[in-house]
Design an enzyme around this catalytic site. Structure first.
Site, PDB file in Angstrom:
ATOM      1  N   CYS A 129    -121.099   1.020 -53.166  1.00 12.62           N
ATOM      2  CA  CYS A 129    -121.967   2.200 -53.148  1.00 12.62           C
ATOM      3  C   CYS A 129    -121.096   3.433 -53.024  1.00 12.62           C
ATOM      4  CB  CYS A 129    -122.933   2.130 -51.962  1.00 12.62           C
ATOM      5  SG  CYS A 129    -124.257   3.368 -52.050  1.00 12.62           S
ATOM      6  N   CYS A 131    -122.039   6.228 -51.117  1.00 11.71           N
ATOM      7  CA  CYS A 131    -122.396   7.166 -50.047  1.00 11.71           C
ATOM      8  C   CYS A 131    -121.318   7.350 -48.976  1.00 11.71           C
ATOM      9  CB  CYS A 131    -123.735   6.808 -49.414  1.00 11.71           C
ATOM     10  SG  CYS A 131    -123.721   5.253 -48.521  1.00 11.71           S
ATOM     11  N   CYS A 139    -125.546   8.511 -52.832  1.00 12.45           N
ATOM     12  CA  CYS A 139    -125.009   7.203 -53.215  1.00 12.45           C
ATOM     13  C   CYS A 139    -124.334   7.171 -54.577  1.00 12.45           C
ATOM     14  CB  CYS A 139    -126.114   6.162 -53.139  1.00 12.45           C
ATOM     15  SG  CYS A 139    -126.696   5.932 -51.436  1.00 12.45           S
ATOM     16  N   LYS A 205    -134.712  -2.255 -51.735  1.00 13.17           N
ATOM     17  CA  LYS A 205    -134.157  -1.435 -50.657  1.00 13.17           C
ATOM     18  C   LYS A 205    -134.983  -0.166 -50.537  1.00 13.17           C
ATOM     19  CE  LYS A 205    -130.050   0.988 -49.085  1.00 13.17           C
ATOM     20  NZ  LYS A 205    -128.606   1.197 -49.250  1.00 13.17           N
ATOM     21  N   ARG A 215    -125.683   5.406 -40.578  1.00 17.53           N
ATOM     22  CA  ARG A 215    -125.100   6.603 -41.189  1.00 17.53           C
ATOM     23  C   ARG A 215    -124.123   7.283 -40.231  1.00 17.53           C
ATOM     24  NH1 ARG A 215    -130.517   8.436 -44.589  1.00 17.53           N
ATOM     25  NH2 ARG A 215    -130.566   6.512 -45.840  1.00 17.53           N
ATOM     26  N   ARG A 227    -132.829  10.234 -49.737  1.00 11.68           N
ATOM     27  CA  ARG A 227    -132.545   9.250 -50.786  1.00 11.68           C
ATOM     28  C   ARG A 227    -133.812   8.788 -51.514  1.00 11.68           C
ATOM     29  NH1 ARG A 227    -127.454   8.902 -49.205  1.00 11.68           N
ATOM     30  NH2 ARG A 227    -126.694   7.753 -47.381  1.00 11.68           N
ATOM     31  N   GLU A 243    -138.646  -4.767 -58.936  1.00  7.51           N
ATOM     32  CA  GLU A 243    -137.201  -4.587 -58.724  1.00  7.51           C
ATOM     33  C   GLU A 243    -136.497  -5.941 -58.631  1.00  7.51           C
ATOM     34  OE1 GLU A 243    -135.214  -2.176 -58.815  1.00  7.51           O
ATOM     35  OE2 GLU A 243    -136.193  -0.294 -58.297  1.00  7.51           O
ATOM     36  N   LYS A 258    -134.429  -5.159 -47.784  1.00  8.62           N
ATOM     37  CA  LYS A 258    -133.882  -4.324 -46.720  1.00  8.62           C
ATOM     38  C   LYS A 258    -134.719  -3.089 -46.498  1.00  8.62           C
ATOM     39  CE  LYS A 258    -129.802  -1.559 -45.948  1.00  8.62           C
ATOM     40  NZ  LYS A 258    -128.707  -0.899 -46.582  1.00  8.62           N
ATOM     41  N   SER A 284    -129.345  -1.420 -39.062  1.00  8.93           N
ATOM     42  CA  SER A 284    -128.812  -0.766 -37.866  1.00  8.93           C
ATOM     43  C   SER A 284    -129.893  -0.285 -36.899  1.00  8.93           C
ATOM     44  CB  SER A 284    -127.926   0.415 -38.285  1.00  8.93           C
ATOM     45  OG  SER A 284    -128.652   1.338 -39.073  1.00  8.93           O
ATOM     46  N   TYR A 323    -126.295  -7.546 -37.423  1.00 10.88           N
ATOM     47  CA  TYR A 323    -125.250  -7.152 -36.468  1.00 10.88           C
ATOM     48  C   TYR A 323    -125.240  -8.087 -35.260  1.00 10.88           C
ATOM     49  CZ  TYR A 323    -125.323  -3.128 -39.491  1.00 10.88           C
ATOM     50  OH  TYR A 323    -125.284  -2.342 -40.613  1.00 10.88           O
TER      51      TYR A 323
HETATM   52  C1  PBG Z   1    -125.566   2.366 -48.385  1.00 10.52           C
HETATM   53  C2  PBG Z   1    -125.976   1.433 -47.324  1.00 10.52           C
HETATM   54  C3  PBG Z   1    -126.763   1.787 -46.245  1.00 10.52           C
HETATM   55  C4  PBG Z   1    -126.917   0.648 -45.477  1.00 10.52           C
HETATM   56  C5  PBG Z   1    -126.217  -0.380 -46.100  1.00 10.52           C
HETATM   57  N1  PBG Z   1    -125.654   0.146 -47.276  1.00 10.52           N
HETATM   58  C6  PBG Z   1    -127.298   3.093 -45.819  1.00 10.52           C
HETATM   59  C7  PBG Z   1    -128.165   3.887 -46.675  1.00 10.52           C
HETATM   60  O1  PBG Z   1    -128.654   3.457 -47.715  1.00 10.52           O
HETATM   61  O2  PBG Z   1    -128.359   5.037 -46.303  1.00 10.52           O
HETATM   62  C8  PBG Z   1    -127.697   0.585 -44.211  1.00 10.52           C
HETATM   63  C9  PBG Z   1    -127.400  -0.533 -43.317  1.00 10.52           C
HETATM   64  C10 PBG Z   1    -127.928  -0.400 -41.947  1.00 10.52           C
HETATM   65  O3  PBG Z   1    -128.698   0.516 -41.611  1.00 10.52           O
HETATM   66  O4  PBG Z   1    -127.565  -1.266 -41.153  1.00 10.52           O
HETATM   67  N2  PBG Z   1    -124.483   2.087 -49.048  1.00 10.52           N
END
Ligand code: PBG
Length: 337
Positions: A129, A131, A139, A205, A215, A227, A243, A258, A284, A323
């Site tokens: 990605c 970002c 991204c 996603k 982030r 986004r 998708e 996700k 997260s 995690y």
């Molecule tokens: C972007 C990406 C994100 C996460 C995994 N890959 C963040 C986003 O899309 O803003 C989030 C993972 C998480 O929150 O644990 N490359």
């Protein structure tokens, strides 16, 4: 009055589900699902030479590692019976076009080389990605209006996937949500002979508030806007299936849904239609909520984690990116490996 409502004889209650819950042994015997340690994926943040390392405030227990630190951590994870890690890079250099994302000597390429040579049996997955690598935090590559330019971004993703594949990565995981990126990355890898590197697509996603702590950890918050023009709108379930089917059509080897908890209906729906392994990403914000409540003594962390991971398996997930992978393996390693 209550005597009238009570069943008169045992004949009224031939079926008593409680019989199969009477002892721990009986409950073990009839348990329908187990969380497999080998199906858990631990995300790891790897910081380049000049980036801060150490604990992440909003994700207690999770760290940013140096490459050496990440290698050490991977040895420990493998010893616990875990089979896979998902790498995120924090580069020294950001620009408008995310050039550090595909630098052959960038943070991910170097991390992959180091981990694969030290712990060759571990499956190393690299997030693909822009970002973390763009100065604007989006991204991909922006057009004149400040929106992410889909087709220009495909080239960036292809290059990044190629750089990670030539460093020896086992799986590439595009998380950008550009249209057509699975097909594009597949064609790019194949053209360079990497026909055996699978694509784990973040197919479904959502534009989610649950990514907040990530982030901070990855230093990847968008500097303006959000986004929503590329990640999905949370209410849309039919679109999630679209998708997923598009990515299967383009050759995805795994699909990711996700976030996980607020989207269990879609973990289930996607697992019903997919003919490849389905992963869910316990993101997260889901991690941070559990840690915060546990730190306050409001919940029992271990039981909450076990129950949550079990819910993903019950919903149909084959793989769980979380995690909590390491701590789960530490607690259950001898039992469920
Ligand atoms: C972007 C990406 C994100 C996460 C995994 N890959 C963040 C986003 O899309 O803003 C989030 C993972 C998480 O929150 O644990 N490359």
């Amino acid at each position: 009055m209550s005597a009238l409502l009570r069943p008169r004889t045992t004949l009224d209650l031939a079926k008593r589900p409680r019989r199969l819950r009477a002892s721990a042994a009986m409950r073990d015997l009839v348990r329908e699902r187990d969380v497999r340690i080998a199906s858990l994926v631990q995300p790891l943040f790897v910081a380049d030479t000049n980036q801060p390392r150490g604990p992440i405030a909003s994700m207690p227990g999770i760290e940013r590692y140096s490459i050496d630190g990440a290698v050490e951590e991977c040895r420990k994870l493998a010893a616990l019976g875990l089979r896979a890690v998902l790498l995120f890079g924090i580069p020294d250099f950001k620009d408008a076009t995310a050039s550090a994302a595909h630098d052959p000597s960038g943070i991910i390429a170097r991390s992959v080389e180091a981990i694969k040579s030290a712990v060759p049996d571990l499956v190393v997955i690299a997030d693909v990605c822009g970002c973390e690598y763009t100065d604007h935090g989006h991204c991909g590559i922006l057009d004149e209006r400040g929106d992410v330019d889909n087709d220009a971004t495909l080239e960036l993703l292809g290059r990044a996937a190629l750089a990670y594949a030539s460093a020896g990565v086992d799986v590439v995981a595009p998380s950008d949500m550009m249209d057509g990126r699975v097909g594009y990355v597949r064609a790019t890898l194949d053209a360079s002979g990497y026909t055996n590197v699978p694509i784990m697509s973040y197919a479904v996603k959502f534009a989610s508030a649950f990514y907040g702590p990530f982030r901070d950890a990855a230093d990847s918050a968008p500097q303006f806007g959000d986004r929503r023009s590329y990640q999905m709108d949370p209410p849309n379930a039919r679109e999630a299936l679209r998708e997923a089917l598009l990515d299967l059509d383009e050759g995805a080897d795994f699909l990711i849904v996700k976030p996980a908890l607020a989207y269990l209906d879609l973990v289930h729906a996607v697992s019903e239609v997919a003919d490849v392994p389905v992963a869910c990403y316990n993101v997260s914000g889901e991690y941070a909520m559990v840690k915060a409540a546990a730190a306050n003594g409001w919940i029992d962390e271990d039981r909450i984690v076990d129950e949550t991971l079990t819910s993903f398996v019950r919903a149909g997930a084959d793989i769980i990116i979380t995690y909590f992978a390491k701590s789960y393996a530490q607690r259950h390693g001898t039992l469920r490996r």
